[in-house]
Motif scaffolding. Structure first.
Motif, mmCIF file in Angstrom:
data_model
loop_
_atom_site.group_PDB
_atom_site.id
_atom_site.type_symbol
_atom_site.label_atom_id
_atom_site.label_comp_id
_atom_site.label_asym_id
_atom_site.label_seq_id
_atom_site.Cartn_x
_atom_site.Cartn_y
_atom_site.Cartn_z
ATOM 1 N N THR A 1 0.841 -1.199 0.000
ATOM 2 C CA THR A 1 0.000 0.000 0.000
ATOM 3 C C THR A 1 0.875 1.247 0.000
ATOM 4 O O THR A 1 1.738 1.410 0.871
ATOM 5 C CB THR A 1 -0.916 0.025 1.238
ATOM 6 O OG1 THR A 1 -1.719 -1.152 1.255
ATOM 7 C CG2 THR A 1 -1.808 1.250 1.225
ATOM 8 N N MET A 2 0.652 2.098 -0.975
ATOM 9 C CA MET A 2 1.352 3.385 -1.052
ATOM 10 C C MET A 2 0.528 4.444 -0.328
ATOM 11 O O MET A 2 -0.630 4.678 -0.667
ATOM 12 C CB MET A 2 1.559 3.799 -2.508
ATOM 13 C CG MET A 2 2.277 5.131 -2.677
ATOM 14 S SD MET A 2 4.018 5.059 -2.176
ATOM 15 C CE MET A 2 4.739 4.218 -3.597
ATOM 16 N N ARG B 1 9.830 -3.980 1.629
ATOM 17 C CA ARG B 1 11.009 -4.715 1.189
ATOM 18 C C ARG B 1 11.076 -4.809 -0.334
ATOM 19 O O ARG B 1 11.999 -5.447 -0.867
ATOM 20 C CB ARG B 1 10.992 -6.123 1.779
ATOM 21 C CG ARG B 1 10.917 -6.164 3.303
ATOM 22 C CD ARG B 1 10.726 -7.580 3.814
ATOM 23 N NE ARG B 1 9.463 -8.154 3.326
ATOM 24 C CZ ARG B 1 9.071 -9.406 3.552
ATOM 25 N NH1 ARG B 1 9.859 -10.218 4.245
ATOM 26 N NH2 ARG B 1 7.920 -9.859 3.083
ATOM 27 N N LEU B 2 10.149 -4.204 -1.046
ATOM 28 C CA LEU B 2 10.146 -4.287 -2.500
ATOM 29 C C LEU B 2 11.330 -3.530 -3.094
ATOM 30 O O LEU B 2 11.824 -2.553 -2.505
ATOM 31 C CB LEU B 2 8.846 -3.716 -3.066
ATOM 32 C CG LEU B 2 7.560 -4.459 -2.739
ATOM 33 C CD1 LEU B 2 6.394 -3.848 -3.511
ATOM 34 C CD2 LEU B 2 7.668 -5.937 -3.045
ATOM 35 N N PRO B 3 11.815 -3.950 -4.264
ATOM 36 C CA PRO B 3 12.939 -3.254 -4.912
ATOM 37 C C PRO B 3 12.625 -1.782 -5.152
ATOM 38 O O PRO B 3 11.478 -1.408 -5.418
ATOM 39 C CB PRO B 3 13.092 -4.012 -6.239
ATOM 40 C CG PRO B 3 12.474 -5.347 -6.016
ATOM 41 C CD PRO B 3 11.354 -5.127 -5.038
ATOM 42 N N ASP C 1 9.540 2.985 -7.125
ATOM 43 C CA ASP C 1 9.539 4.189 -7.961
ATOM 44 C C ASP C 1 8.439 4.126 -9.018
ATOM 45 O O ASP C 1 7.789 5.139 -9.311
ATOM 46 C CB ASP C 1 10.897 4.362 -8.639
ATOM 47 C CG ASP C 1 12.007 4.730 -7.664
ATOM 48 O OD1 ASP C 1 11.686 5.165 -6.538
ATOM 49 O OD2 ASP C 1 13.194 4.575 -8.029
ATOM 50 N N GLU C 2 8.235 2.925 -9.589
ATOM 51 C CA GLU C 2 7.181 2.795 -10.586
ATOM 52 C C GLU C 2 5.811 3.025 -9.954
ATOM 53 O O GLU C 2 4.948 3.691 -10.535
ATOM 54 C CB GLU C 2 7.231 1.417 -11.247
ATOM 55 C CG GLU C 2 6.161 1.253 -12.325
ATOM 56 C CD GLU C 2 6.233 -0.074 -13.059
ATOM 57 O OE1 GLU C 2 5.408 -0.288 -13.967
ATOM 58 O OE2 GLU C 2 7.108 -0.894 -12.711
ATOM 59 N N MET C 3 5.612 2.500 -8.752
ATOM 60 C CA MET C 3 4.338 2.709 -8.063
ATOM 61 C C MET C 3 4.129 4.185 -7.763
ATOM 62 O O MET C 3 3.002 4.693 -7.851
ATOM 63 C CB MET C 3 4.294 1.883 -6.784
ATOM 64 C CG MET C 3 4.190 0.392 -7.028
ATOM 65 S SD MET C 3 4.243 -0.562 -5.481
ATOM 66 C CE MET C 3 4.037 -2.236 -6.139
ATOM 67 N N LYS D 1 5.337 -7.184 -13.195
ATOM 68 C CA LYS D 1 4.221 -6.315 -13.557
ATOM 69 C C LYS D 1 3.605 -5.701 -12.309
ATOM 70 O O LYS D 1 3.370 -6.390 -11.310
ATOM 71 C CB LYS D 1 3.156 -7.155 -14.278
ATOM 72 C CG LYS D 1 1.909 -6.426 -14.674
ATOM 73 C CD LYS D 1 2.058 -5.779 -16.030
ATOM 74 C CE LYS D 1 0.726 -5.251 -16.552
ATOM 75 N NZ LYS D 1 0.858 -4.662 -17.889
ATOM 76 N N VAL D 2 3.328 -4.405 -12.341
ATOM 77 C CA VAL D 2 2.651 -3.709 -11.253
ATOM 78 C C VAL D 2 1.169 -3.564 -11.608
ATOM 79 O O VAL D 2 0.830 -3.102 -12.707
ATOM 80 C CB VAL D 2 3.280 -2.329 -10.991
ATOM 81 C CG1 VAL D 2 2.443 -1.548 -9.980
ATOM 82 C CG2 VAL D 2 4.712 -2.487 -10.486
#
Length: 442
Positions: free
Chosen positions: A213-214, A248-250, A255-257, A287-288
């Motif tokens: 969640t952003m 913990r995501l790259p 950045d893409e999110m 894929k996001v």
């Protein structure tokens, strides 16, 4: 003089965090409407709630400098209406509904980020030919056009699953559709949305991966992402085990999110309010996918933000309600890592025979600094009576913890569990229903 900020449904847990915010000594916090009106019921009379809120505010002998909320429906949808009446800062109702109305939101997402959303179709659950009209192959998901917590979301693997979902939706969707229709009536909707009322549902192709969640906000037209929280499930089941911050995501995926977040929130005209957006990262496809947009902070994340960043994400809520740029710190907290754990039981119904006492909880919290234990049951409670539960488990307690690293975090959590004296009296009941909420709306 202190600023007066009214918070809809304010409870003691969140009030304590508000008092820790930057600038809190210059603010007087007031609860607006009894929190029991939102926490202890699933039936909402929006006109009566709005009237009661207006009466309380009109009776206040002082300035009304900000009106805020941190809860999902109906609070999130009531807030712009109340703020407009009292001329305080808020997102517009139109921009909010472009996020809250799941079908309208998907239409906007298809315009702005078409490669990052699943196929979808709105349908009327009272249409006897609904399955044929959906046109999606099995499996897919269905959920109300406006969700409330995790209620009435279903994974559909076969026609029998759809039949069961339709039966439940027809019986229960009125508690969502009637109050949401009142909100929709406050706005002139575009033609492709106006016929999709509150009783409608949306079917979506399956998406999945590592869920997160952003959190962020928009102020004066500028989108800012403040943190990404991982949503980690129990092994082999669909129930959440913990929310963990930082993610913990790259970095490239984060950045893409953030880029996708900027694009969609700008596209819908969202402004002067906080938000959180749920995403999946499919590692195999790299894929996001965007799951859904929520027009508020996540209060489940508040304590873990405070542990890591120094203050909770309520900083966004209050600063924006006062019409000012959020003064949100980063990585200034006591711990490098923090989680909200869901202590669950995976079984049929049961009655709570024993739950930890206040003294027992205080002793555990003293031995594990930074730990906060929030039981969800009391002796005598039936698990089946607990609100907002998923279809696979019951949450006995929420446990907030911070640590120096993930290994210590998980180890300390296991030690805390050993000292929590929950006792249940089982009954003969099994979870034989089709899978619900396997793609939780929030």
């Amino acid at each position: 003089m202190k600023k007066n900020v009214f918070v809809i449904g304010l409870n003691e847990f969140n009030l304590n965090m508000l008092r820790h915010l930057r600038g809190a000594d210059e603010i007087e916090f007031h609860g607006l409407l009894d929190p029991a009106l939102f926490y202890e019921t699933e039936e909402f009379d929006i006109p009566s709630l709005l009237k009661a809120a207006e009466e309380q505010l009109n009776a206040f002998d002082g300035s009304i400098d900000g009106i805020a909320g941190y809860m999902d429906f109906p609070v999130s949808t009531m807030l712009p209406i109340i703020c407009e009446r009292f001329d305080t800062a808020s997102v517009s109702l139109e921009a909010l509904l472009k996020c809250e109305h799941k079908y309208w939101s998907r239409l906007c997402q298809r315009e702005a980020i078409p490669d990052h959303i699943p196929g979808f179709k709105a349908f009327d659950p009272f249409d006897n030919e609904a399955l044929a009209h959906i046109g999606l192959g099995f499996p897919f998901f269905v959920k109300p056009i406006k969700g409330s917590g995790s209620r009435l979301g279903f994974r559909i693997d076969k026609p029998e699953d759809f039949d069961y979902a339709i039966e439940r939706l027809r019986a229960e969707i009125g508690t969502i559709s009637e109050p949401f229709d009142y909100i929709l009536d406050q706005l002139q909707l575009p033609p492709d949305v106006s016929e999709i009322g509150g009783h409608y549902c949306i079917a979506e192709e399956i998406i999945g991966g590592r869920q997160c969640t952003m959190e962020g906000y928009v102020y004066d037209g500028k989108v800012t992402c403040t943190g990404l929280v991982d949503s980690i499930r129990y092994p082999q089941v669909l129930s959440f085990f913990r929310y963990q911050y930082p993610s913990r995501l790259p970095e490239r995926i984060q950045d893409e999110m953030a880029r996708l977040t900027d694009r969609i929130m700008t596209h819908v005209g969202y402004n002067n309010s906080s938000f959180n957006i749920e995403y999946f990262w499919d590692e195999q496809l790299d894929k996001v996918w965007l799951l859904e947009v929520n027009t508020r902070i996540s209060q489940s994340h508040s304590d873990i933000f405070e542990k890591v960043d120094g203050v909770s994400n309520q900083q966004l809520t209050i600063d924006l309600a006062l019409g000012r740029h959020p003064n949100m710190p980063s990585r200034e907290g006591q711990f490098p890592i923090a989680s909200k754990f869901f202590h669950r039981v995976f079984s049929g119904d049961a009655r709570v025979k024993r739950a930890p006492t206040k003294e027992e909880i205080q002793a555990i919290q003293k031995d594990f600094p930074g730990t906060y234990i929030l039981p969800q049951v009391e002796p005598g409670d039936w698990l089946s009576d607990l609100p907002e539960q998923d279809s696979y488990s019951y949450a006995l307690a929420y446990i907030y913890m911070g640590a120096q690293d993930e290994e210590s975090l998980l180890s300390n959590y296991e030690r805390v569990l050993e000292r929590l004296p929950f006792e249940l009296e089982k009954v003969d009941d099994t979870f034989s229903r089709p899978a619900e909420e396997s793609q939780p709306p929030a």
